[in-house]
Motif scaffolding. Sequence first.
Motif, mmCIF file in Angstrom:
data_model
loop_
_atom_site.group_PDB
_atom_site.id
_atom_site.type_symbol
_atom_site.label_atom_id
_atom_site.label_comp_id
_atom_site.label_asym_id
_atom_site.label_seq_id
_atom_site.Cartn_x
_atom_site.Cartn_y
_atom_site.Cartn_z
ATOM 1 N N GLY A 296 75.629 31.768 -28.795
ATOM 2 C CA GLY A 296 75.286 32.956 -29.563
ATOM 3 C C GLY A 296 74.621 33.980 -28.670
ATOM 4 N N ALA A 297 74.494 35.195 -29.178
ATOM 5 C CA ALA A 297 73.925 36.297 -28.402
ATOM 6 C C ALA A 297 72.419 36.341 -28.621
ATOM 7 C CB ALA A 297 74.551 37.607 -28.836
ATOM 8 N N VAL A 298 71.664 36.378 -27.503
ATOM 9 C CA VAL A 298 70.204 36.412 -27.572
ATOM 10 C C VAL A 298 69.733 37.863 -27.475
ATOM 11 C CG1 VAL A 298 68.062 35.708 -26.440
ATOM 12 C CG2 VAL A 298 70.028 34.148 -26.480
ATOM 13 N N VAL A 299 68.875 38.263 -28.406
ATOM 14 C CA VAL A 299 68.196 39.552 -28.310
ATOM 15 C C VAL A 299 66.701 39.298 -28.282
ATOM 16 C CG1 VAL A 299 67.646 41.703 -29.551
ATOM 17 C CG2 VAL A 299 70.009 40.915 -29.411
ATOM 18 N N ASN A 300 65.986 39.976 -27.385
ATOM 19 C CA ASN A 300 64.539 39.830 -27.297
ATOM 20 C C ASN A 300 63.874 41.081 -27.857
ATOM 21 O OD1 ASN A 300 64.849 37.409 -25.642
ATOM 22 N ND2 ASN A 300 65.521 38.819 -24.050
ATOM 23 N N GLU A 301 63.102 40.899 -28.918
ATOM 24 C CA GLU A 301 62.311 42.014 -29.452
ATOM 25 C C GLU A 301 60.977 42.003 -28.725
ATOM 26 O OE1 GLU A 301 63.213 41.959 -34.172
ATOM 27 O OE2 GLU A 301 61.113 41.842 -33.517
ATOM 28 N N VAL A 302 60.707 43.015 -27.938
ATOM 29 C CA VAL A 302 59.463 43.027 -27.166
ATOM 30 C C VAL A 302 58.346 43.592 -28.044
ATOM 31 C CG1 VAL A 302 58.322 43.886 -25.105
ATOM 32 C CG2 VAL A 302 60.756 43.287 -25.035
ATOM 33 N N ARG A 303 57.333 42.768 -28.305
ATOM 34 C CA ARG A 303 56.222 43.172 -29.157
ATOM 35 C C ARG A 303 55.063 43.708 -28.323
ATOM 36 N NH1 ARG A 303 55.922 40.186 -34.143
ATOM 37 N NH2 ARG A 303 53.777 39.609 -33.696
ATOM 38 N N VAL A 304 54.842 43.119 -27.172
ATOM 39 C CA VAL A 304 53.815 43.577 -26.245
ATOM 40 C C VAL A 304 54.338 43.372 -24.836
ATOM 41 C CG1 VAL A 304 51.428 43.328 -25.429
ATOM 42 C CG2 VAL A 304 51.997 42.679 -27.780
ATOM 43 N N ALA A 305 54.061 44.332 -23.942
ATOM 44 C CA ALA A 305 54.319 44.158 -22.508
ATOM 45 C C ALA A 305 53.296 45.018 -21.801
ATOM 46 C CB ALA A 305 55.744 44.582 -22.158
ATOM 47 N N GLN A 306 52.219 44.400 -21.359
ATOM 48 C CA GLN A 306 51.177 45.193 -20.690
ATOM 49 C C GLN A 306 50.370 44.330 -19.729
ATOM 50 O OE1 GLN A 306 48.734 46.800 -23.892
ATOM 51 N NE2 GLN A 306 47.782 44.835 -24.309
ATOM 52 N N LEU A 307 49.823 44.976 -18.725
ATOM 53 C CA LEU A 307 48.911 44.287 -17.811
ATOM 54 C C LEU A 307 47.554 44.180 -18.497
ATOM 55 C CD1 LEU A 307 49.984 46.045 -14.520
ATOM 56 C CD2 LEU A 307 50.223 43.596 -15.002
ATOM 57 N N VAL A 308 46.967 42.991 -18.457
ATOM 58 C CA VAL A 308 45.639 42.761 -19.058
ATOM 59 C C VAL A 308 44.792 41.995 -18.051
ATOM 60 C CG1 VAL A 308 46.595 42.678 -21.414
ATOM 61 C CG2 VAL A 308 46.303 40.541 -20.122
ATOM 62 N N PRO A 309 43.448 42.068 -18.193
ATOM 63 C CA PRO A 309 42.611 41.228 -17.337
ATOM 64 C C PRO A 309 42.869 39.763 -17.686
ATOM 65 C CG PRO A 309 41.318 42.907 -18.513
ATOM 66 C CD PRO A 309 42.666 42.886 -19.134
ATOM 67 N N THR A 310 43.050 38.904 -16.695
ATOM 68 C CA THR A 310 43.386 37.507 -16.974
ATOM 69 C C THR A 310 42.216 36.782 -17.636
ATOM 70 O OG1 THR A 310 44.703 37.512 -14.956
ATOM 71 C CG2 THR A 310 44.296 35.370 -15.977
ATOM 72 N N PRO A 311 42.399 36.271 -18.850
ATOM 73 C CA PRO A 311 41.329 35.481 -19.469
ATOM 74 C C PRO A 311 41.066 34.211 -18.659
ATOM 75 C CG PRO A 311 43.049 36.034 -21.071
ATOM 76 C CD PRO A 311 43.582 36.383 -19.716
ATOM 77 N N GLU A 312 39.836 33.760 -18.689
ATOM 78 C CA GLU A 312 39.507 32.503 -18.010
ATOM 79 C C GLU A 312 40.361 31.356 -18.499
ATOM 80 O OE1 GLU A 312 34.893 32.388 -17.238
ATOM 81 O OE2 GLU A 312 35.916 30.503 -16.689
ATOM 82 N N ALA A 313 40.658 31.387 -19.792
ATOM 83 C CA ALA A 313 41.432 30.303 -20.393
ATOM 84 C C ALA A 313 42.842 30.212 -19.821
ATOM 85 C CB ALA A 313 41.493 30.494 -21.913
ATOM 86 N N ILE A 314 43.282 31.231 -19.117
ATOM 87 C CA ILE A 314 44.635 31.289 -18.548
ATOM 88 C C ILE A 314 44.601 31.205 -17.025
ATOM 89 C CG2 ILE A 314 46.642 32.836 -18.222
ATOM 90 C CD1 ILE A 314 46.461 31.717 -21.052
ATOM 91 N N ALA A 315 43.534 31.731 -16.436
ATOM 92 C CA ALA A 315 43.480 31.987 -14.992
ATOM 93 C C ALA A 315 43.786 30.762 -14.134
ATOM 94 C CB ALA A 315 42.110 32.571 -14.636
ATOM 95 N N ALA A 316 43.164 29.627 -14.461
ATOM 96 C CA ALA A 316 43.297 28.452 -13.596
ATOM 97 C C ALA A 316 44.747 27.999 -13.481
ATOM 98 C CB ALA A 316 42.426 27.312 -14.128
ATOM 99 N N ARG A 317 45.460 28.037 -14.596
ATOM 100 C CA ARG A 317 46.833 27.521 -14.563
ATOM 101 C C ARG A 317 47.742 28.384 -13.690
ATOM 102 N NH1 ARG A 317 49.677 24.497 -18.471
ATOM 103 N NH2 ARG A 317 49.544 23.108 -16.698
ATOM 104 N N LEU A 318 47.452 29.680 -13.623
ATOM 105 C CA LEU A 318 48.275 30.574 -12.799
ATOM 106 C C LEU A 318 47.605 30.872 -11.455
ATOM 107 C CD1 LEU A 318 49.669 33.092 -15.454
ATOM 108 C CD2 LEU A 318 50.996 31.481 -14.086
ATOM 109 N N ARG A 319 46.495 30.207 -11.183
ATOM 110 C CA ARG A 319 45.739 30.409 -9.935
ATOM 111 C C ARG A 319 45.418 31.889 -9.693
ATOM 112 N NH1 ARG A 319 49.550 26.961 -6.069
ATOM 113 N NH2 ARG A 319 49.778 25.085 -7.334
ATOM 114 N N ILE A 320 44.913 32.533 -10.745
ATOM 115 C CA ILE A 320 44.496 33.934 -10.668
ATOM 116 C C ILE A 320 42.981 33.961 -10.818
ATOM 117 C CG2 ILE A 320 44.658 36.214 -11.791
ATOM 118 C CD1 ILE A 320 47.354 35.367 -12.932
#
Lengths: 251, 251
Positions: free
Chosen positions: B101-125
């Motif tokens: 089937g055909a995939v369509v992506n509805e983009v709801r948000v796309a922005q640079l944000v300060p990396t939350p601590e809860a995310i940072a370690a996993r991405l080594r940021i």
Amino acid sequence: MTTTPTDGDLRCRADRARQVADALRFQILHGELRDAPFPSEADIVADFAVSRNTVREALALLNADGLLRRVPGVGTTPVEAKYPHSIDHLQGLAETLVGHGAVVNEVRVAQLVPTPEAIAARLRIVPGDPVLYLERRRLVDGVPLSLDLTYVVADLGERLLDADLTGNDVFALLEEFSGERLQKADLVMEAVAADRHSAATLGVAPGSPLLMLERLAHLGGRPVDLEFIRFRGDRVTMRGSVVRPTGEVVG
Amino acid sequence: MTTTPTDGDLRCRADRARQVADALRFQILHGELRDAPFPSEADIVADFAVSRNTVREALALLNADGLLRRVPGVGTTPVEAKYPHSIDHLQGLAETLVGHGAVVNEVRVAQLVPTPEAIAARLRIVPGDPVLYLERRRLVDGVPLSLDLTYVVADLGERLLDADLTGNDVFALLEEFSGERLQKADLVMEAVAADRHSAATLGVAPGSPLLMLERLAHLGGRPVDLEFIRFRGDRVTMRGSVVRPTGEVVG
């Protein structure tokens, strides 16, 4: 729906609460919040640059999923009741949970039955020829974890009838009988809602999310063990790695 | 609960209905019933040596899970609305569903944000340094399939802001930008109930089962893309193989 746009973010509060909840959710599941005090509402407000109401809504989502315990006077603590199950390695439940808890198998049915056509092809059995049907409720530390419906080819299945099925993984017994190591299994996984009777058997509310697994295990080059497993969604995660197939970078 | 013991089988009818339903369920999911007429109640009665009431209860279970369509005058047909997603190979959604089937992506948000601590370690940021946050609802043939919350390291993420995110998998774009192939991803999978707002976004009833996936993808030896994905349970299966770790046969 309340909308509090901040910084060009036009999503409603529920969207932002989900974003916060997901990051915390996997911190809990990875055990990252085990040894530290759980972040305060103010910490989370600062970390995600969201309102306090958004944080409360995020904590309510985690609470609803059974991932937080809020004790008056003590505060919020993460609940780590989910056991990791591998999608990289084929393991029986007792093997998987070594160090996590004691597995007990309640055997509900163990008998040879004529193989239904709906089962025969996957195990390469002639329909109507005997197959062992086994139904077990599996408990870890006394709490139901899964309900397993298992079909085992008769030559190996017959020997299971005399074995201690309460205290042993079927995989371990099959290897003991055959003197061979299992090779691999094919998996199909789904998220399903617990029907009323399965819910009662597993000790959850009807409609609760279950991880449903079909697993076909091979030994000596043939499929020998076909299982339909309902795991409680609140007690199991599936974990592993996937590799990228080699190929051209498409520009 | 009605109990109709047959042949030493002391389970109630609901247990036997589940047994029948599970076998049929995976025949449907494997496409085995695609080209033949769906078995009649009488066929299933004979195949499983159960009563007609048990068969009706089994069909009702499959119906409740959206796996059967019962058309008056035409009969019962299996519904094959579930897409197979690999747990062996790392693939983007559009790649996975080639031919489906055909995939369509509805983009709801796309922005640079300060990396939350809860995310940072996993991405080594470093917490507070920028990260791309992307939120997409993904539809296949116009019907919602998943809601994806994605964090991408800033050097690659910045370039996504100018890309066609509606028509492309993030994986394909990351490989285009870097000129490198992704390597692997770490997965954690759960079955969860849809909260009210996620349910509305995905077009399902609140509490519906979702397959929740955390996926951390690596490129050039570092984690670059962390995703939290809610798949509709009625539309996706995860499939793959697991191998038995080598070791001693425990006797």
